[in-house]
Design an enzyme around this catalytic site. Structure first.
Site, PDB file in Angstrom:
ATOM      1  N   CYS A 287       0.856  -1.255  -0.016  1.00  0.00           N
ATOM      2  CA  CYS A 287      -0.002  -0.047   0.090  1.00  0.00           C
ATOM      3  C   CYS A 287       0.987   1.358   0.078  1.00  0.00           C
ATOM      4  O   CYS A 287       0.598   2.263  -0.624  1.00  0.00           O
ATOM      5  CB  CYS A 287      -1.180   0.056   1.040  1.00  0.00           C
ATOM      6  SG  CYS A 287      -0.274  -0.334   2.730  1.00  0.00           S
ATOM      7  N   HIS A 830      -1.411   1.669   7.368  1.00  0.00           N
ATOM      8  CA  HIS A 830      -1.847   1.650   6.075  1.00  0.00           C
ATOM      9  C   HIS A 830      -1.881   2.925   5.401  1.00  0.00           C
ATOM     10  O   HIS A 830      -2.070   4.078   5.783  1.00  0.00           O
ATOM     11  CB  HIS A 830      -3.314   1.139   6.052  1.00  0.00           C
ATOM     12  CG  HIS A 830      -3.837   0.795   4.772  1.00  0.00           C
ATOM     13  ND1 HIS A 830      -3.556  -0.046   3.735  1.00  0.00           N
ATOM     14  CD2 HIS A 830      -4.963   1.419   4.005  1.00  0.00           C
ATOM     15  CE1 HIS A 830      -4.100  -0.043   2.717  1.00  0.00           C
ATOM     16  NE2 HIS A 830      -4.917   0.920   2.857  1.00  0.00           N
TER      17      HIS A 830
END
Length: 875
Positions: A287, A830
């Site tokens: 990510c 994230h």
């Protein structure tokens, strides 16, 4: 489930022939298959489904071995056969979970794939589904070794590292984990039933053959393992916290499995349906890469460049480049993202090239999106550098010349060696001024920059709790709370304490860290960083009289007798207690003076007479002790100091009197006893004294109060979120400050390294301005993320008041067009990206998911890297 290669055995050929070698079996989410199957009115599927539940692999002689580290054990487990024809009954709409999977034949898989494709694109005029157009990159194989356990009606499964690639084995570890909800697999292909039947036949033909094993290949589709740690958006606009595994199906419905592993619908992948709004598949903790790539893929001039004939500018001869491979990989990826009708893109080729030229990004660990961005911009520049033969240029100091002349010279020299689309669009120039604090020599340099890394000034404030001890024992310890710069120096803490203590001119402060009732270290180096102090440390501040003669310090530590049971026998043992006491060693001649000083420092801890006299049963003993305490004339028998042993040794008989001993710095090794009539030999700047108390005499003092010591910052204390303006961050970046002791400057005037004063000024601003917010901090003992909310402009970042030289530019106003966000903490988290797509439209790029987001919601405390483009001034 196609046969890859069987284990060598006499009966293996018979087992292979029992399967259709052309018919592979696919491992897919059960919900994905059921959605297609329930909506299909064509021929019905043969209802020979068999339910298997995963259990520990007892057939392999022990508990199941299943790990996330690919360098450890193989995966071993059993699939116990529960029954046939249970799909419609037990796996209904309500009972399907994120741990239910299906084994389907290739024909079934293609039919389901066609239904999902047509269902998604029926209103978009996309061409009909074609099996030849299936992207095989969305399917990856996992090799399994299977054997039948007839006695338990089970299949023994073994997934070996040697049979699989590193990536496939790592994914298998997560898919087949039994640590969470129960794993259930529905065989709808009918292949496992044939497996059992053929095992019975082979057993009849060969009674001696046991433990037959076959290497089989399972085609896994629709499963990825990206970890989500951000707030997902509900349809009603509220948010819910998720922390689980996202299973994305390329071009199909996307599901997220949260903490409870329950299934929740999030919408269609790529449903935005316009150019550039294409998600990137998470290949496993990628990510960070996806976030930076989406920001660059929406940088206006770069998009135009890579959608054009960029290959003409690739420099294959640059020794600092990568033979054009990074530029080609990025260009191909960007074109895929901007292709009409594009679905989610899997950046495998780009990831492979990245790992090849930047080994730090090899594997599937989480990394920093800004570090990836810095490498990529530099790599693209070198691959696209228009300069084939770089001339040698020598950096020259200003030497009093006008700044404009020196700056232009530096920029000409830079462009003579570096000329690319990255330099044209992303590079600026700042002025760096160094001043020697000794000879006042001034050095001016003009350096290029690709991005600005700005500190977060408001988050530098840190609250610290300390204990302050009086100078002469005249008052009890005081708990004090001060606010200091989180990334400041020890001198900042000293200044804050002087103000908080209202310190008179004739006193000074000594800051120490106390651990296990001993002084662990003295915090007396003013330039040391405050990050060396952890939240769990205990700090004690001693108020001392100023001494022009710089008299030595005396540090008193305390021990008392306690009963300890060793091997069933109780014996008295010396045990440390309390806060060390510190004073100046002035007017000390003998041991009597040392004892009087110690008792004076302890006087504030003495309890009122009416509280402790009741503890003594013998009035004669009470009178004797009261006399001893008040006049400080406790007698001490002279003895050989070498006979006194370390503090951990048990003594046969409790000592009836207070004794003082000279020790080493830690108080763990006794050197000699301090005798009253004998002079004290002071050899160093600090005298360490250990006081050993008899039980009765210690009752006079409040030892609980003496031992009370708070931590610097109590764990779990929630601090209010701080807010800082982006302009304040820029001002902190441009602020004049001294260089650190590890970053000294060699002064050409002094001919020595000096801790020079450094000042930065913006001189030339690029068309694309990338601003990196320094949220992550590192020290010797800890890593930390700053969660401050940075208030940054969206439409009008005005830098006209921060530029030192206009350089002919007419505007210094910028508009925000992309943000790289980081959710979570240092240990994990994230990354996502917010991207402007014209007008007031913003989109949230969360790996493969692309969703519209309102402009009011893009400013969060997760903002990490900001991308601005210069506004064109109206004519």
């Amino acid at each position: 489930m196609s046969v890859a290669s069987p284990k060598e055995s006499p009966d293996s050929s018979q087992r292979i022939d029992s399967f259709n070698g052309e018919q592979s079996v696919y491992f897919v989410p059960l919900r994905w298959w059921k959605d297609a199957q329930e909506s299909t009115t064509s021929e019905s599927v043969d209802k020979r489904e068999v339910l298997y539940t995963a259990t520990t692999g007892s057939s392999y002689g022990g508990p199941m071995k299943l790990i996330n580290n690919i360098f450890n054990s193989d995966i071993l487990f059993d699939l116990r056969r529960e029954g046939d024809g249970l799909l419609n009954g037990e796996a209904g709409e309500a009972s399907v979970s994120g741990r239910d999977f299906a084994l389907v034949s290739s024909d079934m898989w293609l039919q389901a794939l066609k239904w999902h494709h047509d269902n998604k694109n029926n209103e978009k005029g996309v061409k009909s589904f074609s099996a030849g157009g299936v992207d095989r990159g969305d399917v990856y194989p996992v090799q399994l070794r299977l054997s039948v356990l007839q006695e338990t009606n089970s299949l023994a499964v073994k997934i070996c590292k040697k049979d699989n690639s590193v990536e496939c084995f790592r994914r298998a570890c997560k898919i087949f984990s039994l640590d969470s909800e129960q794993l259930r697999i529905w065989d709808i292909s009918g292949q496992t039933t044939l497996f059992f039947e053929n095992d019975v036949n082979s057993s009849k033909d060969c009674q001696q053959q046991t433990d037959q094993e076959m290497l089989l290949e399972l085609q896994i589709y629709g499963l990825s393992d990206s970890i989500k740690l951000k707030e997902s958006k509900k349809e009603d606009g509220s948010t819910q916290q998720t922390n689980g595994i996202t299973n994305g199906i390329n071009g199909s419905t996307i599901f997220r499995f949260g903490r409870s592993n329950s299934l929740s619908f999030l919408g269609k992948a790529g449903e935005a349906g316009t150019l550039g709004l294409t998600g990137l598949q998470n290949l496993g903790n990628t990510c960070f890469m996806n976030s930076s790539l989406q920001c660059l893929a929406h940088t206006p001039k770069l998009v135009d460049f890579f959608l054009g004939e960029y290959s003409r500018e690739i420099n294959l001869e640059n020794p600092l480049g990568m033979k054009g491979e990074i530029a080609l990989a990025f260009g191909d990826l960007l074109r895929s993202l901007w292709a009409p009708g594009a679905s989610t893109v899997a950046p495998r080729t780009f990831k492979a090239k990245l790992a090849r030229f930047a080994p730090q990004f090899t594997g599937f660990n989480q990394h920093d999106s800004q570090e990836l961005l810095a490498f990529l911009l530099d790599g693209l520049h070198e691959d696209l550098n228009r300069v084939k033969n770089k001339p040698y240029v020598e950096a020259k100091d200003g030497d009093g010349r006008p700044d404009e002349e020196v700056a232009d010279e530096y920029w000409r020299n830079h462009v003579a060696r570096n000329d690319s689309i990255i330099v044209d669009v992303c590079q600026g120039q700042y002025k760096s001024t160094l001043v020697c604090p000794i000879c006042k020599k001034v050095s001016v340099m003009f350096d290029p920059f690709m991005y600005l890394s700005l500190p977060l000034p408001c988050t530098s404030m840190r609250t610290m709790d300390l204990t302050v001890m009086s100078a002469d024992g005249g008052s009890l310890p005081v708990s004090l709370t001060v606010n200091v710069p989180k990334f400041g120096k020890f001198e900042d803490l000293q200044k804050a304490l002087v103000i908080a203590c209202s310190l008179p001119d004739d006193e000074t402060l000594l800051v120490t860290e106390v651990y296990n009732n001993q002084i662990l270290r003295f915090l007396d180096e003013p330039t040391d960083s405050l990050t060396l102090i952890r939240d769990g440390d205990k700090l004690v501040v001693y108020r001392l009289k100023k001494d022009a003669d710089n008299s030595p310090l005396i540090v008193f530590m305390h021990q008392k007798l306690e009963e300890q049971v060793i091997l069933g026998k109780s014996s008295p043992t010396w045990k440390a207690f309390g806060i060390p006491l510190v004073s100046r060693l002035s007017d000390i001649e003998n041991g009597f003076d040392v004892e009087n000083m110690y008792l004076k420092l302890l006087s504030s801890f003495k309890m009122p007479t009416e509280l402790f006299t009741g503890k003594l049963e013998n009035p004669i003993e009470e009178e004797a002790i009261d006399k001893e305490v008040t006049d400080g004339t406790t007698s001490v028998e002279e003895s050989n100091s070498t006979s006194v042993k370390e503090s951990t040794e048990s003594l046969p008989d409790p000592d009836p009197v207070l004794r003082l001993y000279l020790t080493d710095d830690r108080g763990s090794s006794i050197e000699s006893e301090i005798l009253k009539e004998k002079p004290v030999n002071i050899k160093s700047k600090r005298l360490n004294v250990l006081a050993r108390w008899p039980v009765k005499e210690l009752d006079v003092y409040d030892t609980c109060l003496l031992s009370s010591l708070p931590e610097v910052s109590k764990f779990g204390t929630k601090r209010p979120q701080e807010t800082v303006s982006l302009y304040k961050c820029l001002e902190a970046f441009l602020k004049e400050e001294p260089l650190g002791p590890d970053d000294m400057w060699y002064c050409p005037g002094c001919k020595e390294h000096r801790q020079a004063i450094k000042k930065l000024d913006l001189w030339r601003l690029p068309e694309i301005l990338v601003i990196h917010l320094k949220r992550f901090s590192y020290s010797r003992f800890m890593k930390n993320k700053l969660e401050a909310y940075v208030d940054f402009p969206i439409d009008g970042l005005d830098l006209s008041s921060y530029i030192s030289y206009t350089n002919g530019q007419t505007t210094y106003r910028y508009m925000l067009y992309a943000i790289s966000n980081h959710y979570g903490s240092m240990g994990g988290g994230h990354y996502t990206a917010y991207v402007h797509h014209g007008g007031d439209r913003w989109y949230d790029f969360d790996d493969s998911q692309v969703n519209k987001i309102s402009q009011e919601k893009i400013k969060t405390s997760a903002a990490y890297v900001l991308f601005y483009k210069r506004l064109v001034e109206d004519k």
